[in-house]
Design an enzyme around this catalytic site. Structure first.
Site, PDB file in Angstrom:
ATOM      1  N   ASP A  55       0.803  -1.201  -0.102  1.00  0.00           N
ATOM      2  CA  ASP A  55      -0.011  -0.030   0.216  1.00  0.00           C
ATOM      3  C   ASP A  55       1.074   1.145   0.015  1.00  0.00           C
ATOM      4  O   ASP A  55       2.174   1.066  -0.136  1.00  0.00           O
ATOM      5  CB  ASP A  55      -0.973   0.079   1.183  1.00  0.00           C
ATOM      6  CG  ASP A  55      -2.110   0.545   0.832  1.00  0.00           C
ATOM      7  OD1 ASP A  55      -2.100   1.798   0.477  1.00  0.00           O
ATOM      8  OD2 ASP A  55      -3.346   0.235   1.439  1.00  0.00           O
ATOM      9  N   ALA A  57       3.262   3.795   1.806  1.00  0.00           N
ATOM     10  CA  ALA A  57       3.798   3.716   2.874  1.00  0.00           C
ATOM     11  C   ALA A  57       2.853   4.294   4.169  1.00  0.00           C
ATOM     12  O   ALA A  57       2.965   3.467   5.343  1.00  0.00           O
ATOM     13  CB  ALA A  57       5.209   4.772   2.808  1.00  0.00           C
ATOM     14  N   GLY A  95      -5.988  -2.476  -4.194  1.00  0.00           N
ATOM     15  CA  GLY A  95      -5.537  -1.112  -3.917  1.00  0.00           C
ATOM     16  C   GLY A  95      -6.232  -0.108  -4.881  1.00  0.00           C
ATOM     17  O   GLY A  95      -6.995  -0.455  -5.960  1.00  0.00           O
ATOM     18  N   GLY A  96      -6.472   1.017  -4.440  1.00  0.00           N
ATOM     19  CA  GLY A  96      -6.859   2.189  -5.016  1.00  0.00           C
ATOM     20  C   GLY A  96      -7.865   2.815  -4.281  1.00  0.00           C
ATOM     21  O   GLY A  96      -8.247   2.616  -3.144  1.00  0.00           O
ATOM     22  N   VAL A  97      -8.464   3.949  -4.931  1.00  0.00           N
ATOM     23  CA  VAL A  97      -9.695   4.641  -4.303  1.00  0.00           C
ATOM     24  C   VAL A  97     -10.873   3.958  -4.326  1.00  0.00           C
ATOM     25  O   VAL A  97     -11.263   3.338  -5.140  1.00  0.00           O
ATOM     26  CB  VAL A  97      -9.695   6.150  -5.127  1.00  0.00           C
ATOM     27  CG1 VAL A  97     -11.046   6.816  -4.569  1.00  0.00           C
ATOM     28  CG2 VAL A  97      -8.617   6.926  -5.036  1.00  0.00           C
ATOM     29  N   SER A  98     -11.681   4.166  -3.114  1.00  0.00           N
ATOM     30  CA  SER A  98     -12.774   2.903  -2.970  1.00  0.00           C
ATOM     31  C   SER A  98     -13.898   3.920  -2.910  1.00  0.00           C
ATOM     32  O   SER A  98     -14.992   2.996  -2.381  1.00  0.00           O
ATOM     33  CB  SER A  98     -12.597   2.123  -1.552  1.00  0.00           C
ATOM     34  OG  SER A  98     -12.540   3.033  -0.390  1.00  0.00           O
ATOM     35  N   ASN A 135     -19.840  -2.861  -6.816  1.00  0.00           N
ATOM     36  CA  ASN A 135     -21.434  -2.988  -7.245  1.00  0.00           C
ATOM     37  C   ASN A 135     -21.564  -1.638  -8.156  1.00  0.00           C
ATOM     38  O   ASN A 135     -22.576  -1.578  -8.764  1.00  0.00           O
ATOM     39  CB  ASN A 135     -22.315  -3.258  -6.039  1.00  0.00           C
ATOM     40  CG  ASN A 135     -22.346  -2.018  -4.996  1.00  0.00           C
ATOM     41  OD1 ASN A 135     -23.352  -1.420  -5.251  1.00  0.00           O
ATOM     42  ND2 ASN A 135     -21.270  -1.979  -4.312  1.00  0.00           N
ATOM     43  N   TYR A 159     -15.652   6.618  -9.818  1.00  0.00           N
ATOM     44  CA  TYR A 159     -15.224   5.242  -9.213  1.00  0.00           C
ATOM     45  C   TYR A 159     -15.794   3.839  -9.888  1.00  0.00           C
ATOM     46  O   TYR A 159     -14.990   3.164 -10.099  1.00  0.00           O
ATOM     47  CB  TYR A 159     -15.492   5.344  -7.773  1.00  0.00           C
ATOM     48  CG  TYR A 159     -15.572   4.106  -7.018  1.00  0.00           C
ATOM     49  CD1 TYR A 159     -14.282   3.708  -6.729  1.00  0.00           C
ATOM     50  CD2 TYR A 159     -16.581   3.632  -6.544  1.00  0.00           C
ATOM     51  CE1 TYR A 159     -14.201   2.322  -6.146  1.00  0.00           C
ATOM     52  CE2 TYR A 159     -16.435   2.345  -5.963  1.00  0.00           C
ATOM     53  CZ  TYR A 159     -15.366   1.809  -5.579  1.00  0.00           C
ATOM     54  OH  TYR A 159     -15.172   0.428  -4.957  1.00  0.00           O
ATOM     55  N   ARG A 197     -30.379  -0.620   2.109  1.00  0.00           N
ATOM     56  CA  ARG A 197     -29.563  -0.984   0.882  1.00  0.00           C
ATOM     57  C   ARG A 197     -28.820  -2.077   1.013  1.00  0.00           C
ATOM     58  O   ARG A 197     -28.618  -3.119   0.337  1.00  0.00           O
ATOM     59  CB  ARG A 197     -28.774   0.305   0.303  1.00  0.00           C
ATOM     60  CG  ARG A 197     -28.275  -0.073  -0.852  1.00  0.00           C
ATOM     61  CD  ARG A 197     -27.693   1.593  -1.369  1.00  0.00           C
ATOM     62  NE  ARG A 197     -26.590   0.915  -2.287  1.00  0.00           N
ATOM     63  CZ  ARG A 197     -25.394   0.961  -2.004  1.00  0.00           C
ATOM     64  NH1 ARG A 197     -24.662   1.573  -0.655  1.00  0.00           N
ATOM     65  NH2 ARG A 197     -24.401   0.872  -2.691  1.00  0.00           N
TER      66      ARG A 197
HETATM   67  C1  15L Z   1     -17.964   0.414  -2.586  1.00  0.00           C
HETATM   68  O1  15L Z   1     -17.700   0.107  -3.811  1.00  0.00           O
HETATM   69  C2  15L Z   1     -17.038   0.965  -1.573  1.00  0.00           C
HETATM   70  O2  15L Z   1     -15.855   0.781  -1.640  1.00  0.00           O
HETATM   71  C3  15L Z   1     -17.446   0.836  -0.222  1.00  0.00           C
HETATM   72  O3  15L Z   1     -17.006   1.568   0.695  1.00  0.00           O
HETATM   73  C4  15L Z   1     -19.092   0.990  -0.066  1.00  0.00           C
HETATM   74  O4  15L Z   1     -19.474   2.290  -0.291  1.00  0.00           O
HETATM   75  C5  15L Z   1     -19.858   0.188  -0.831  1.00  0.00           C
HETATM   76  O5  15L Z   1     -19.153   0.200  -2.160  1.00  0.00           O
HETATM   77  C6  15L Z   1     -21.164   0.436  -1.164  1.00  0.00           C
HETATM   78  O6  15L Z   1     -21.997  -0.073  -2.183  1.00  0.00           O
HETATM   79  O7  15L Z   1     -21.867   1.084  -0.165  1.00  0.00           O
END
Ligand code: 15L
Length: 289
Positions: A55, A57, A95-98, A135, A159, A197
């Protein structure tokens, strides 16, 4: 980085003939300092002789366990990624922005990042990648629709678009170079559902671990796309095209249903009630007008 010659590399194809105790020689986990990375780091130890964890550092904490190599790396740095992946037999790429963020951040970490993963995988002969898709690749479907992985993708932001691109990279790298990938469209993977949800999209940590095990060791997956979800009472997703993975969820969000249904019902036009992607469908733009 530890001496790569000290650990033998084991071809995935050799492992598949083994009915039990399947392990890779060296498995790479990217995003090891993130929420799911921290959960999976100890759990993936069972799947490899050596777990290489990576990841930024600043995100990596704690000492390396005896079976681990800790290698800080920026996903946007092509040369560093090449060195990171050299000597690995398989990759779990978390890895990456989530979450939804400005495009430039997504471009660096997610889009360049997945390119660097596959470039290095091809150069170093890695034959199996597990890609943490989301998703949000199909977030603009409504919650009253049931979809499978052959339905058109409808990303709900940059994203989701980056995850859609990652799935295309996976397919391309299989078609052209034979690198196999399981793209897991992860739902809500946290200790428990937090709202209506996530009652539909919850993926328990134990089920995620089992889905990773199936994804790593099932032979001949080509590029398989699977929704990552537990055995929830109501769901929007049909995993019929991933049946060959043999994944059977053992947990269910049903045990949280009464608690969640005690929450106030969102308004009929609230995106968290309308769309599978929920709030992501209205997050951004980030630039001021
Ligand atoms: C994702 O892809 C995110 O990484 C996670 O933090 C959640 O927000 C999730 O989706 C979601 O669907 O709520």
């Amino acid at each position: 980085m530890a001496d790569q010659a000290t650990t033998s590399s084991t071809a995935a194809s050799d492992l598949h003939s083994s009915p039990s105790g399947q392990k890779f020689g060296r498995l790479l986990l990217t995003g090891a300092g993130g929420g799911l990375g921290k959960v999976l780091r100890p759990r993936l130890a069972a799947f490899a002789d050596v777990l290489r964890v990576s990841d930024l550092a600043a995100a990596l904490q704690g000492d390396a366990a005896a079976h681990e190599e800790v290698v800080p790396c920026n996903l946007a740095d092509r040369a560093a990624m090449d060195a990171l992946i050299a000597g690995c037999d398989a990759i779990v790429h978390l890895g990456g922005v989530s979450v939804e963020r400005p495009f430039e951040e997504i471009l660096e970490a997610n889009i360049k990042g997945i390119f660097h993963v596959y470039e290095a995988a091809r150069r170093h002969g890695v034959k199996r990648v597990i890609f943490a898709s989301s998703n949000h690749v199909t977030g603009f479907y409504r919650q009253d629709e049931k979809i499978d992985v052959r339905d058109l993708r409808r990303p709900d932001g940059y994203y989701g678009l980056s995850k859609s691109y990652g799935e295309d990279m996976a397919q391309f790298n299989f078609d052209r170079y034979g690198i196999e990938t399981v793209s897991i469209r992860i739902g809500w993977s946290f200790p428990e559902p937090k709202d209506r949800r996530s009652l539909a999209s919850w993926l328990s940590y134990d089920d995620l671990t089992e889905l990773l095990r199936c994804s790593l060791f099932t032979p001949d997956v080509g590029h398989t796309v699977v929704y990552g979800m537990s055995d929830n009472p109501s769901t929007w997703w049909d995993n019929r095209y991933a049946a060959h993975l043999g994944f059977k969820a053992r947990d269910t969000s049903d045990i949280y249903r009464a608690k969640i249904e005690a929450q106030p019902m969102p308004a009929a036009d609230d995106p968290v009630r309308v769309y599978q992607g929920g709030i992501f469908t209205v997050t951004g733009p980030f630039d001021p007008k």
